[in-house]
Design an enzyme around this catalytic site. Structure first.
Site, PDB file in Angstrom:
ATOM      1  N   HIS A 125      -7.813  -1.594  -9.693  1.00 37.43           N
ATOM      2  CA  HIS A 125      -8.755  -1.278 -10.766  1.00 37.43           C
ATOM      3  C   HIS A 125      -8.481  -2.078 -12.035  1.00 37.43           C
ATOM      4  CE1 HIS A 125      -9.773   2.928  -8.900  1.00 37.43           C
ATOM      5  NE2 HIS A 125     -10.046   1.915  -8.097  1.00 37.43           N
TER       6      HIS A 125
ATOM      7  N   ASP B 272      -5.536   1.674  -7.214  1.00 39.31           N
ATOM      8  CA  ASP B 272      -5.851   2.129  -8.566  1.00 39.31           C
ATOM      9  C   ASP B 272      -5.494   1.009  -9.539  1.00 39.31           C
ATOM     10  OD1 ASP B 272      -6.110   3.890 -10.995  1.00 39.31           O
ATOM     11  OD2 ASP B 272      -6.290   5.445  -9.473  1.00 39.31           O
TER      12      ASP B 272
END
Length: 389
Positions: A238, A215
């Site tokens: 991310h 993430d």
């Protein structure tokens, strides 16, 4: 002569009191076993309790070995003005994710002041939970590996966090925090394993850190002010994300954030700001992104104000989050997609005062493209792709 002796004794006492070595509490002395299988939670909490109640500076020492811990809350406020956790070993979460999967936090520090963590490895053993989530089964949310809440004057040096069930490191409601030399590692398909998450906190510094996860490498939540991020390597992951913002209608904003000297490799995003597509009082302003290198990044520069996961709770609405005074300075490298710069802003509150200075991003050895919706600003220096502001 007698008065002189009393004076010297008094000086000696004061000197000893001021410069005495901190009292050290070895977790093994409280029953912890470095075998990786014996539950050492109680021993760690006992060592913490003694340190917290100490009249002087104190050290909790964790020697080499693997120490199994269930979820543990290290509570303050403490009598000791400074507590150091010196970790030479590895703290291991239960391999069965059900044991702490509903606990929210594995290691939880609350209402503490002047706590330093030096060294050590946290092994969250999250692979089982990731597999459960990725299979679509009904699974617990998982536990954040280490969280500091409502705490001040925190330092973390040289800590490694591996395979967290959920977020790796979280600061919530904290002031004056410094992390350096931290390493975060989890696979690229590990869900919701943000490396470092900061929210409702002030004066947080993140230095010389390497983050590989599934993430956001660093995520910045509402209420964050005066955040400095320098020399961070991100990928997979991310990217460094401000947001998501605007989930709540009444929400504190984010301001005074600097990200400098960052490298992104194979990440989904590089420098990202995202907000929910629904009404909110939130904002993001006075943001500086500078000296960033992109290596095959899908979205090197992106503002997304239409975040609406699973199209629930926000389809057709516009973001109320106001984004302005955002500078991108000396950003270069390669994009994995043709559109390397994307500003997709709110129609009600367009992004304003966006500045691009010396940006050069390519796609397949040719200039990349840019896309702007409801965004305004200025450019200077070399700009590639051509600006759409």
């Amino acid at each position: 002569m007698a008065n002189t002796m009393v004076y010297l004794l008094l000086l000696s006492f004061l000197f000893t009191s001021l410069f005495a070595a901190p009292t050290t509490y070895n977790v093994v002395s409280f029953g912890a076993k470095p075998d990786g299988t014996t539950d050492s939670t109680k021993a760690f909490l006992s060592a913490w309790s003694e340190s917290c109640g100490s009249a002087s500076e104190a050290t909790v020492y964790v020697p080499q070995g693997r120490f199994l811990l269930r979820n543990a809350a290290f509570q303050g406020p403490c009598k000791s003005s400074r507590i150091t956790m010196r970790i030479d070993g590895t703290l291991v979460a239960p391999s069965d994710f059900q044991v702490i999967g509903d606990a929210e936090n594995w290691l939880f520090f609350q209402h503490v002041n002047g706590v330093t963590i030096n060294g050590g490895i946290l092994d969250g053993q999250g692979t089982g939970l990731w597999a459960c989530k990725n299979s679509g089964k009904d699974c617990p949310d998982g536990a954040t590996s280490i969280r500091f809440s409502d705490s001040n004057n925190i330092a973390i040096n040289g800590l490694t966090s591996l395979n967290s069930q959920l977020y790796h490191i979280v600061f919530d409601g904290c002031d004056n925090v410094k992390l350096q030399g931290v390493k975060v590692s989890a696979s690229g398909n590990s869900p919701n394993t943000d490396g470092i998450h900061v929210q409702s906190s002030t004066d947080v510094t993140i230095l010389n850190t390497k983050i590989s996860t599934g993430d956001d490498c660093v995520s910045v939540g509402p209420g964050t002010t005066n955040l400095w991020i320098e020399n961070v390597a991100c990928g997979p992951g991310h990217g460094i994300s401000i947001g998501s913002l605007g989930k709540d209608a009444n929400e504190a904003g984010v301001q005074n954030v600097t990200v400098t000297t960052a490298t992104f490799t194979g990440s989904q995003n590089g420098l990202r700001i995202k907000s929910w597509g629904r009404p909110s009082t939130g904002f993001a302003r006075n943001i500086l992104f500078q000296h960033a290198v992109m290596n095959n990044v899908q979205n090197p520069i992106i503002i997304d104000q239409h975040y609406c996961p699973d199209d629930k709770g926000c389809p057709g609405q516009v973001s109320g989050v106001q984004i302005g005074d955002v500078t991108y300075q000396d950003i270069h490298g390669t994009s994995a997609t043709e559109v390397a710069v994307k500003f997709d802003c709110s129609s009600k509150y367009p992004c304003s005062r966006i500045r691009l200075e010396d940006v050069k991003l390519t796609y397949n050895n040719r200039p990349a493209a840019a896309s702007c919706t409801n965004a305004g600003g200025s450019v200077s220096g070399v700009i590639q792709p051509n600006s759409c502001l």
